[in-house]
Scaffold this motif. Structure first.
Motif, PDB file in Angstrom:
ATOM      1  N   ALA A 111      11.477 -16.417  -0.290  1.00  0.00           N
ATOM      2  CA  ALA A 111      11.302 -17.760   0.277  1.00  0.00           C
ATOM      3  C   ALA A 111      10.138 -17.815   1.259  1.00  0.00           C
ATOM      4  O   ALA A 111       9.766 -18.897   1.706  1.00  0.00           O
ATOM      5  CB  ALA A 111      12.586 -18.210   0.971  1.00  0.00           C
ATOM      6  N   LEU A 112       9.540 -16.666   1.581  1.00  0.00           N
ATOM      7  CA  LEU A 112       8.516 -16.617   2.622  1.00  0.00           C
ATOM      8  C   LEU A 112       7.267 -17.377   2.186  1.00  0.00           C
ATOM      9  O   LEU A 112       6.743 -17.178   1.093  1.00  0.00           O
ATOM     10  CB  LEU A 112       8.150 -15.173   2.950  1.00  0.00           C
ATOM     11  N   ASP A 113       6.781 -18.223   3.104  1.00  0.00           N
ATOM     12  CA  ASP A 113       5.566 -19.001   2.849  1.00  0.00           C
ATOM     13  C   ASP A 113       4.400 -18.510   3.697  1.00  0.00           C
ATOM     14  O   ASP A 113       3.255 -18.608   3.279  1.00  0.00           O
ATOM     15  CB  ASP A 113       5.828 -20.486   3.138  1.00  0.00           C
ATOM     16  N   PHE A 114       4.689 -18.005   4.918  1.00  0.00           N
ATOM     17  CA  PHE A 114       3.616 -17.549   5.792  1.00  0.00           C
ATOM     18  C   PHE A 114       3.982 -16.224   6.443  1.00  0.00           C
ATOM     19  O   PHE A 114       5.092 -16.055   6.956  1.00  0.00           O
ATOM     20  CB  PHE A 114       3.314 -18.580   6.883  1.00  0.00           C
ATOM     21  N   LEU A 115       3.021 -15.285   6.443  1.00  0.00           N
ATOM     22  CA  LEU A 115       3.171 -14.006   7.112  1.00  0.00           C
ATOM     23  C   LEU A 115       1.946 -13.771   7.982  1.00  0.00           C
ATOM     24  O   LEU A 115       0.819 -13.709   7.480  1.00  0.00           O
ATOM     25  CB  LEU A 115       3.301 -12.873   6.093  1.00  0.00           C
ATOM     26  N   GLY A 116       2.137 -13.664   9.290  1.00  0.00           N
ATOM     27  CA  GLY A 116       1.044 -13.423  10.222  1.00  0.00           C
ATOM     28  C   GLY A 116       1.209 -12.105  10.939  1.00  0.00           C
ATOM     29  O   GLY A 116       2.173 -11.922  11.687  1.00  0.00           O
ATOM     30  N   ILE A 117       0.259 -11.164  10.700  1.00  0.00           N
ATOM     31  CA  ILE A 117       0.303  -9.865  11.371  1.00  0.00           C
ATOM     32  C   ILE A 117      -1.059  -9.506  11.970  1.00  0.00           C
ATOM     33  O   ILE A 117      -1.280  -8.363  12.366  1.00  0.00           O
ATOM     34  CB  ILE A 117       0.761  -8.742  10.411  1.00  0.00           C
ATOM     35  N   THR A 118      -1.983 -10.474  12.052  1.00  0.00           N
ATOM     36  CA  THR A 118      -3.283 -10.193  12.633  1.00  0.00           C
ATOM     37  C   THR A 118      -3.151  -9.828  14.107  1.00  0.00           C
ATOM     38  O   THR A 118      -2.214 -10.269  14.789  1.00  0.00           O
ATOM     39  CB  THR A 118      -4.217 -11.412  12.469  1.00  0.00           C
ATOM     40  N   GLY A 119      -4.081  -9.005  14.611  1.00  0.00           N
ATOM     41  CA  GLY A 119      -4.005  -8.583  16.001  1.00  0.00           C
ATOM     42  C   GLY A 119      -2.960  -7.517  16.242  1.00  0.00           C
ATOM     43  O   GLY A 119      -2.544  -7.304  17.383  1.00  0.00           O
ATOM     44  N   THR A 120      -2.524  -6.843  15.178  1.00  0.00           N
ATOM     45  CA  THR A 120      -1.611  -5.701  15.272  1.00  0.00           C
ATOM     46  C   THR A 120      -2.215  -4.557  14.464  1.00  0.00           C
ATOM     47  O   THR A 120      -3.252  -4.703  13.822  1.00  0.00           O
ATOM     48  CB  THR A 120      -0.220  -6.036  14.710  1.00  0.00           C
ATOM     49  N   ASP A 121      -1.558  -3.417  14.480  1.00  0.00           N
ATOM     50  CA  ASP A 121      -1.933  -2.310  13.598  1.00  0.00           C
ATOM     51  C   ASP A 121      -0.985  -2.216  12.413  1.00  0.00           C
ATOM     52  O   ASP A 121      -0.857  -1.160  11.791  1.00  0.00           O
ATOM     53  CB  ASP A 121      -1.946  -0.990  14.372  1.00  0.00           C
ATOM     54  N   LEU A 122      -0.331  -3.330  12.111  1.00  0.00           N
ATOM     55  CA  LEU A 122       0.488  -3.397  10.897  1.00  0.00           C
ATOM     56  C   LEU A 122      -0.414  -3.624   9.696  1.00  0.00           C
ATOM     57  O   LEU A 122      -1.499  -4.201   9.813  1.00  0.00           O
ATOM     58  CB  LEU A 122       1.506  -4.533  11.007  1.00  0.00           C
ATOM     59  N   CYS A 123       0.056  -3.225   8.549  1.00  0.00           N
ATOM     60  CA  CYS A 123      -0.717  -3.439   7.327  1.00  0.00           C
ATOM     61  C   CYS A 123       0.216  -3.552   6.131  1.00  0.00           C
ATOM     62  O   CYS A 123       1.371  -3.108   6.166  1.00  0.00           O
ATOM     63  CB  CYS A 123      -1.734  -2.321   7.106  1.00  0.00           C
ATOM     64  N   VAL A 124      -0.295  -4.168   5.079  1.00  0.00           N
ATOM     65  CA  VAL A 124       0.464  -4.340   3.842  1.00  0.00           C
ATOM     66  C   VAL A 124       0.107  -3.216   2.884  1.00  0.00           C
ATOM     67  O   VAL A 124      -1.079  -2.999   2.602  1.00  0.00           O
ATOM     68  CB  VAL A 124       0.157  -5.705   3.194  1.00  0.00           C
ATOM     69  N   PRO A 125       1.088  -2.487   2.398  1.00  0.00           N
ATOM     70  CA  PRO A 125       0.792  -1.402   1.451  1.00  0.00           C
ATOM     71  C   PRO A 125       0.051  -1.904   0.214  1.00  0.00           C
ATOM     72  O   PRO A 125       0.288  -3.017  -0.259  1.00  0.00           O
ATOM     73  CB  PRO A 125       2.183  -0.857   1.090  1.00  0.00           C
ATOM     74  N   ARG A 126      -0.824  -1.059  -0.283  1.00  0.00           N
ATOM     75  CA  ARG A 126      -1.576  -1.398  -1.487  1.00  0.00           C
ATOM     76  C   ARG A 126      -0.816  -0.892  -2.715  1.00  0.00           C
ATOM     77  O   ARG A 126      -1.086   0.183  -3.238  1.00  0.00           O
ATOM     78  CB  ARG A 126      -2.964  -0.752  -1.443  1.00  0.00           C
ATOM     79  N   ASP A 127       0.144  -1.680  -3.146  1.00  0.00           N
ATOM     80  CA  ASP A 127       0.823  -1.353  -4.396  1.00  0.00           C
ATOM     81  C   ASP A 127       1.098  -2.644  -5.154  1.00  0.00           C
ATOM     82  O   ASP A 127       1.031  -3.748  -4.605  1.00  0.00           O
ATOM     83  CB  ASP A 127       2.102  -0.544  -4.166  1.00  0.00           C
ATOM     84  N   ALA A 128       1.380  -2.518  -6.437  1.00  0.00           N
ATOM     85  CA  ALA A 128       1.501  -3.690  -7.301  1.00  0.00           C
ATOM     86  C   ALA A 128       2.625  -4.615  -6.857  1.00  0.00           C
ATOM     87  O   ALA A 128       2.510  -5.838  -6.961  1.00  0.00           O
ATOM     88  CB  ALA A 128       1.718  -3.233  -8.750  1.00  0.00           C
ATOM     89  N   HIS A 129       3.699  -4.029  -6.348  1.00  0.00           N
ATOM     90  CA  HIS A 129       4.842  -4.841  -5.935  1.00  0.00           C
ATOM     91  C   HIS A 129       4.449  -5.777  -4.793  1.00  0.00           C
ATOM     92  O   HIS A 129       4.726  -6.983  -4.829  1.00  0.00           O
ATOM     93  CB  HIS A 129       5.990  -3.927  -5.518  1.00  0.00           C
ATOM     94  N   PHE A 130       3.781  -5.228  -3.784  1.00  0.00           N
ATOM     95  CA  PHE A 130       3.350  -6.052  -2.661  1.00  0.00           C
ATOM     96  C   PHE A 130       2.273  -7.054  -3.075  1.00  0.00           C
ATOM     97  O   PHE A 130       2.251  -8.200  -2.605  1.00  0.00           O
ATOM     98  CB  PHE A 130       2.830  -5.173  -1.519  1.00  0.00           C
ATOM     99  N   GLU A 131       1.359  -6.653  -3.940  1.00  0.00           N
ATOM    100  CA  GLU A 131       0.298  -7.559  -4.371  1.00  0.00           C
ATOM    101  C   GLU A 131       0.875  -8.762  -5.103  1.00  0.00           C
ATOM    102  O   GLU A 131       0.426  -9.905  -4.908  1.00  0.00           O
ATOM    103  CB  GLU A 131      -0.703  -6.812  -5.256  1.00  0.00           C
ATOM    104  N   THR A 132       1.861  -8.530  -5.938  1.00  0.00           N
ATOM    105  CA  THR A 132       2.510  -9.641  -6.647  1.00  0.00           C
ATOM    106  C   THR A 132       3.198 -10.576  -5.669  1.00  0.00           C
ATOM    107  O   THR A 132       3.123 -11.800  -5.778  1.00  0.00           O
ATOM    108  CB  THR A 132       3.535  -9.094  -7.653  1.00  0.00           C
ATOM    109  N   TRP A 133       3.846  -9.995  -4.674  1.00  0.00           N
ATOM    110  CA  TRP A 133       4.541 -10.793  -3.659  1.00  0.00           C
ATOM    111  C   TRP A 133       3.559 -11.620  -2.833  1.00  0.00           C
ATOM    112  O   TRP A 133       3.760 -12.805  -2.604  1.00  0.00           O
ATOM    113  CB  TRP A 133       5.355  -9.855  -2.773  1.00  0.00           C
ATOM    114  N   LEU A 134       2.463 -10.996  -2.401  1.00  0.00           N
ATOM    115  CA  LEU A 134       1.499 -11.680  -1.550  1.00  0.00           C
ATOM    116  C   LEU A 134       0.806 -12.842  -2.256  1.00  0.00           C
ATOM    117  O   LEU A 134       0.283 -13.743  -1.599  1.00  0.00           O
ATOM    118  CB  LEU A 134       0.433 -10.700  -1.052  1.00  0.00           C
ATOM    119  N   ALA A 135       0.806 -12.833  -3.576  1.00  0.00           N
ATOM    120  CA  ALA A 135       0.159 -13.916  -4.312  1.00  0.00           C
ATOM    121  C   ALA A 135       0.801 -15.260  -4.015  1.00  0.00           C
ATOM    122  O   ALA A 135       0.166 -16.313  -4.196  1.00  0.00           O
ATOM    123  CB  ALA A 135       0.203 -13.617  -5.810  1.00  0.00           C
TER     124      ALA A 135
END
Length: 293
Positions: free
Chosen positions: A253-277
């Motif tokens: 259900a997530l529409d917006f994810l804000g993590i700028t200004g942190t040292d968090l990052c999104v893993p580079r894998d197909a599962h996350f890429e599909t989700w982030l779309a």
């Protein structure tokens, strides 16, 4: 048709006023008034609020301190029994502190004092407001102390906004008891420590804003249990670090994810890429893995 409308109105009265109010509707009579002692307690609490927050210099204070019904006091709303159920004093130049007597408004459902100049702590006595559904204290100058753990006892809350203050200390794990909360805004303070995994138990949550604080650590995997979450804003917390837990990719259900200004990052894998779309994303992806040795 008319009979159906009547049934609907009765049902609405049940939701608003309970069985006593429903009986009054069926009988064609107004609900019985609250005991005089309860109304007098409400009046006393409002007078204490007026004095503690310099009511004489509010922008709008019509009716206050008169002997007229409380419903005629500007920003005060009462139910059919005469009890105060809503206070709307936002953008009204309130100064000073919220007095402990605010906890005596035991019929209160909504308290809105955003965009004022209130200082001091959040009164622990708010825990006595068992009927409270909306607590909005955002954009003040609440500078002393931390978020009271007692707020976790307000289990009917569906909106808790403490953003834009100067609150310190950790986020109380007790906030994980607010099973009905849909909006939790704690951004723009000076909160420290880690994000409590207990927040993953807020199964009704739609908007979680923790940005612009001093939080540290990683994102607890339990945040991925918030199936109704639409907004997750945790940017501008330099102490947050590490890859997002895999569980977050289950937040459909997530529409917006804000993590700028942190040292968090999104893993580079197909599962996350599909989700982030399908997510409005403000942040960074994790660096690609280095070559194998």
């Amino acid at each position: 048709m008319l009979r159906g409308i009547s049934r609907f109105l009765v049902a609405a009265q049940v939701l608003l006023y309970g069985a006593a109010g429903t009986s009054a509707v069926l009988s064609g009579q107004p609900p019985p008034p609250a005991p005089p002692a309860e109304i007098e307690a409400d009046r006393h609490a409002l007078v204490a609020l007026y004095i503690a927050t310099d009511g004489a210099n509010w922008v709008r204070n019509e009716g206050w301190l008169t002997d007229q019904p409380l419903s005629t006091w500007r920003g005060v709303f009462t139910n059919p029994e005469g009890r105060v159920w809503r206070l709307e004093l936002q953008v009204n130049q309130l100064t000073g502190t919220l007095p402990p007597e605010i906890g005596d408004l035991t019929g209160l459902v909504e308290l809105d004092v955003i965009h004022n100049q209130l200082t001091g702590p959040i009164p622990p006595g708010l825990r006595r407001l068992a009927s409270l559904k909306a607590l909005r204290l955002a954009s003040n100058q609440l500078v002393t102390g931390s978020i009271p753990i007692e707020l976790g006892k307000l289990t009917r809350l569906d909106r808790l906004s403490l953003a834009g203050n100067q609150l310190t200390g950790p986020i109380p794990p007790s906030l994980g008891n607010l099973a009905n909360v849909r909006l939790l805004w704690l951004s723009g303070n000076q909160l420290t420590g880690t994000i409590p995994p207990e927040l993953g138990g807020l199964t009704s949550l739609e908007s979680l804003s923790l940005g612009a604080n001093r939080l540290t650590g990683s994102i607890p995997p339990s945040i991925g249990d918030l199936e109704t979450l639409q907004i997750l804003e945790i940017s501008r917390n330099p102490g947050l670090s590490g890859p997002l837990p895999a569980s977050l990719a289950g937040l459909h259900a997530l529409d917006f994810l804000g993590i700028t200004g942190t040292d968090l990052c999104v893993p580079r894998d197909a599962h996350f890429e599909t989700w982030l779309a399908n997510v409005n994303f403000d942040g960074e992806r994790c660096p690609p893995p280095g070559p194998r040795q």
